[in-house]
Design an enzyme around this catalytic site. Structure first.
Site: not given
Ligand code: OTU
Length: 654
Positions: A284, A326
Site C-alpha cells: 500500500d 499501489e
Molecule cells: C491507499 O490509497 C489505499 O488504497 C487507501 O484505501 C488508503 O486510504 C490509503 O492508501 C492509506 O492507507 O496511498 O498511493 O483515496 O488513492 O490514498 C496511493 C486516495 C494511496 C487513495 C490513496 C492511495
C-alpha cells in the site's frame, strides 16, 4: 572486491547466527542468499550505512530472512521452485483478478470457501482480500490503519480460517493477494503506544517533533491526501506531547524508513504474510515511503531503494511471491516502481494502472477517446517481467490524474475539463446519467475526486429509476465496454466485487460515524446474494452483465494475444470516438487481435483502410471473437453500435 567483501560479511553474519541445527535445511536459502547478497548488502549500505544501528540491523536482516525461510511450509517452498523456473508465469492471459472485502462478500473468512465457486463461475482466479489485519474499533480507513500487523481482526475470523482459505484457493489453482500496509501504522499499534509511553526507541519509528519548525518546513511542499477530513500532514498528539507525521488520517502514523529497525520489522511482516500463503502482496501507498523536506515526499529515490531491498530479501526467503505497487502517481513515475535503471523488473512485478482507469472514465463522460489516446500514447513501456493491474473500479476514489499536457493535446483546457468530469460524475452536469459523490475536495487547489459504484457512475442507477429500457441498455453496454478494455489491454484485469452484477451505490455508510465522512464507502458493498442468484435468470440486469463478462473472460483466457508481452500498439483510425489497439502475440502461430471500442453512445464507422494500413488484416474479412460473427462491411466501413466493442481477428488467421 566489493563482492568478496560482501561474502566475507555474509559468512561472518551466518557464523554469528544460532542456526546450526538447521543448516542442512538451509541449502536453497544459502544459494539464493549468496546470489542476492551483493545487492542486498549494497542497498542496505546506501540506505543505512551511516546509521548508528546499521551493523546490528544487518545481522537482524539476515536472521529474519533465514527464519522466514525455515518457517515456510514445504508446499510453498515447492511453489517457489516452480515459479523460479518459469519467472514469467503471471504474464499469461489466463489470470483474471477480483478485489473484495471479505465481510462484504462472504461475511467472514469462514464464509469464503463456499463463495469460491461463484468466482470460478465468472472466471476469476486471483482473489485480493482487502485488508483484514487488526484495527482499532471505529474509524480505521477501511483496514488501512493497522494496530497489529500479525493478527487477523476478529471480525474476519482467525489465522486458521485464513490458512483454510489459502489452502482452498490453492486446491482450485487460484491465487491469494493480501495487503501489507508499509507506510504507516495505526496510532494504537504497539510501537505507537510504546512511543506515547516514553520509549525513545519506538519514537524513532515515526516522525515526531516538539514544535512546528520541521513540520512547517515539510508542509511547504507536501500535498494533502485527505484535505477535507485530515488537512495537513502532521497531527498534535497530547500523550506524546509532540507533532507526528500523519500523511493520511490523523490516526495513521507514518513510519520512518530512514531507521533500519523499521525496515527490518516491516520485512519480517512482509515475509510473515508470504508464509501465511499469499501468492501476491499488495504494498500500500509505496510512493510515500521516503520523506524529505523540500519535496512532495512522494516517489523519492530512496522509496525505490527500499522496495528493491524488500524485493531482494523476499527473493531469498520466498521467491515465488510477487509484489504489487499501489502507487497512484503519474505514468512516468509509476513505471519506476518496476525497478529503476533495471533490465527486468526488480522492485514490484505488478503495478496498478491508474492512468488507464482514469482515462476510461474520461471516455465515458466525453464519449470520445481523445484524452484516452493522448494519455496512453505517453504511457511508457514497462520492463520485461512486469505487468499492469488494469481496473475500472476499486475501493478508492477516482482521481483525475492525467497530465495538463495530455489534456491540452486532446484539445481541452485542463482545469475546465477536470471540473466538467467532476460535475459529470457527481450528477451536477445537466443531463448526466452518472450518480457519484465528490471525494477529497480541496478548496486550496480546486482538486476533487470521485466516489461511486461502477454501475451508478455508468448510469445504471438513474436509468433504473427512469425505467427507460434504452437508458438501462446504454448503462449495461457501458459497463461491459469498460471491462472489455481491461480484459484485453495487456496485464492482469482486476474486477471489483459487485460490479459483475451491477451493484449500485450503497448509502448505508452514512449511518456509521466511523464511515460517514468518507464517501468511498458508497462503493464498498455488502453483496446481495439473492441479486447475485439472478445471474441465472435470463434478461435480468444481473444476467446481462454477469454472463457477458463471463463470456469475455473465457475468450480472454483462450486468446494468447492477450498475454502481456508488452506488445500493444495504439492504432489511429481517424475517428475520435473509437479507441483502437492491436495486440500481437509473441508466437507467430497465434493470431493478432485488434480491439476496437466505441465510446460514443451512437454508432460509429470504422475505416477499413485504416485497419489495413495498421497491418491489422490482409483480407477484408474480419471475425469478432466475441460474437463469432464476421463484421458487416458497408462500403469501406464497419459500423460499431453505440458503446460497443469488438475483438477482431483476420478470418484467414483464426
Ligand atoms: C491507499 O490509497 C489505499 O488504497 C487507501 O484505501 C488508503 O486510504 C490509503 O492508501 C492509506 O492507507 O496511498 O498511493 O483515496 O488513492 O490514498 C496511493 C486516495 C494511496 C487513495 C490513496 C492511495
Amino acid at each position: 572486491m566489493y563482492e568478496q567483501f560482501s561474502h566475507a560479511v555474509l559468512n561472518e553474519i551466518l557464523d554469528g547466527l544460532d542456526l546450526d541445527g538447521e543448516l542442512h535445511e538451509l541449502r536453497p536459502f544459502l544459494t539464493r542468499l549468496g546470489a542476492n547478497f551483493y545487492g542486498i548488502h549494497a542497498l542496505f549500505d546506501t540506505l543505512y550505512g551511516e546509521h548508528p544501528g546499521a551493523e546490528d540491523c544487518r545481522v537482524r536482516l539476515v536472521d529474519t530472512m533465514a527464519r522466514a525461510y525455515l518457517a515456510r511450509a514445504p508446499e510453498l517452498r515447492g511453489l517457489d521452485l516452480v515459479r523460479e523456473r518459469d519467472p514469467d508465469w503471471f504474464l499469461s492471459q489466463t489470470w483474471v483478478a477480483m478485489a473484495l472485502y471479505t465481510d462484504g462478500f462472504a461475511g467472514d473468512l469462514a464464509g469464503m470457501p463456499e463463495r469460491l465457486p461463484y468466482l470460478q463461475d465468472l472466471g476469476v482466479d486471483i482473489v485480493h482480500l482487502m485488508p483484514m489485519l487488526q484495527c482499532p474499533p471505529g474509524a480505521s480507513d477501511g483496514g488501512y490503519a493497522v494496530s497489529d500487523f500479525r493478527a487477523i481482526d476478529e471480525r474476519f475470523g482467525t489465522l486458521d480460517d485464513l490458512h483454510e482459505v489459502a489452502a482452498e484457493l490453492r486446491k482450485r489453482d487460484m491465487l491469494l493477494v493480501l495487503d501489507v500496509v508499509l507506510n504507516h501504522t495505526s496510532r494504537e499499534h504497539e510501537w505507537a503506544r510504546a512511543a506515547r509511553e516514553g520509549s525513545e526507541r519506538h519514537r524513532a519509528f515515526y516522525f515526531t517533533y516538539p514544535n512546528r519548525e520541521i513540520p512547517d518546513a515539510y508542509e511547504e511542499t507536501m500535498p494533502e491526501v485527505f484535505p477535507e477530513v485530515a488537512p495537513g500532514n502532521f497531527t498534535w498528539d497530547d500523550e506524546l506531547d509532540r507533532w507526528v507525521m500523519t500523511v493520511f488520517h490523523g490516526y495513521q502514523w507514518d513510519l520512518d524508513y530512514s531507521n533500519p529497525e523499521v525496515f527490518v520489522e516491516m520485512l519480517d511482516i512482509v515475509l510473515t504474510w508470504a508464509n501465511h500463503g499469499a501468492d501476491i502482496l499488495r504494498l500500500d501507498a509505496v510512493a510515500f515511503l521516503w520523506k524529505k523536506i523540500g519535496t512532495r515526499c512522494q516517489n523519492e529515490r530512496e522509496a525505490h531503494l527500499i522496495l528493491q531491498l524488500m524485493k531482494d530479501c523476499c527473493q531469498v526467503s520466498a521467491p515465488g511471491v510477487l509484489f504489487i505497487a499501489e502507487a497512484i502517481v503519474a505514468p512516468v513515475e509509476v513505471i519506476r516502481y518496476f525497478g529503476e535503471d533495471a533490465v527486468v523488473a526488480k522492485e514490484c512485478e505488478i503495478a496498478y494502472n491508474a492512468t488507464l482507469m482514469a482515462l476510461l472514465w474520461d471516455g465515458v463522460a466525453t464519449r470520445n477517446a481523445r484524452l484516452l489516446r493522448a494519455g496512453l500514447t505517453n504511457l511508457p513501456d514497462k520492463l520485461p517481467g512486469a505487468t499492469w493491474l488494469n481496473y475500472v473500479r476499486c475501493h478508492d476514489d477516482i482521481g483525475l490524474g492525467f497530465s495538463d499536457a495530455d489534456a491540452h493535446a486532446a484539445g481541452y483546457d485542463p482545469t475546465a475539463h477536470r471540473s466538467f468530469l467532476i460535475n459529470y460524475f457527481t450528477g451536477v452536469f445537466e443531463g448526466t446519467p452518472a450518480r457519484g459523490e465528490p471525494f477529497g475536495r480541496n478548496d486550496k487547489t480546486g482538486d476533487a475526486r470521485i466516489s461511486g459504484s461502477l454501475a451508478s457512475l455508468a448510469g445504471l442507477e438513474s436509468a433504473l429509476e427512469s425505467e427507460d429500457p434504452e437508458r438501462i441498455d446504454d448503462a449495461i453496454r457501458t459497463i461491459v465496454l469498460l471491462h472489455s478494455i481491461i480484459l484485453s489491454f495487456g496485464g492482469i484485469p482486476l474486477l471489483y466485487y459487485g460490479d459483475e452484477i451491477g451493484t449500485l451505490n450503497d448509502v448505508s455508510y452514512l449511518q456509521d460515524i466511523g464511515k460517514a465522512n468518507d464517501s468511498r464507502w458508497l462503493h464498498r458493498p455488502t453483496i446481495d446474494w439473492a441479486k447475485a442468484e439472478r445471474r441465472h435468470e435470463r434478461d435480468t440486469i444481473e444476467a446481462r452483465i454477469f454472463q457477458q463478462l463471463k463470456h469475455l473472460i473465457a475468450i480472454r483466457k483462450r486468446t494468447p494475444a492477450f498475454a502481456d508481452d508488452n506488445d500493444r500498439t495504439l492504432v489511429d483510425v481517424d475517428n475520435e470516438h473509437l479507441f483502437v489497439y492491436l495486440r500481437v502475440p509473441n508466437q507467430r502461430a497465434h493470431a493478432p487481435v485488434c480491439v476496437v471500442a466505441n465510446f460514443d453512445t451512437d454508432p460509429q464507422p470504422l475505416d477499413h483502410g485504416a485497419l489495413a494500413r495498421a497491418g491489422v488484416h490482409e483480407r477484408r474479412e474480419l471475425t469478432d471473437l466475441v460474437t463469432g460473427e464476421s463484421l458487416s462491411v458497408e462500403g469501406n466501413h464497419l459500423w460499431l453500435p453505440g458503446r460497443s466493442f469488438a475483438w477482431l481477428v483476420d478470418r484467414a488467421r483464426r
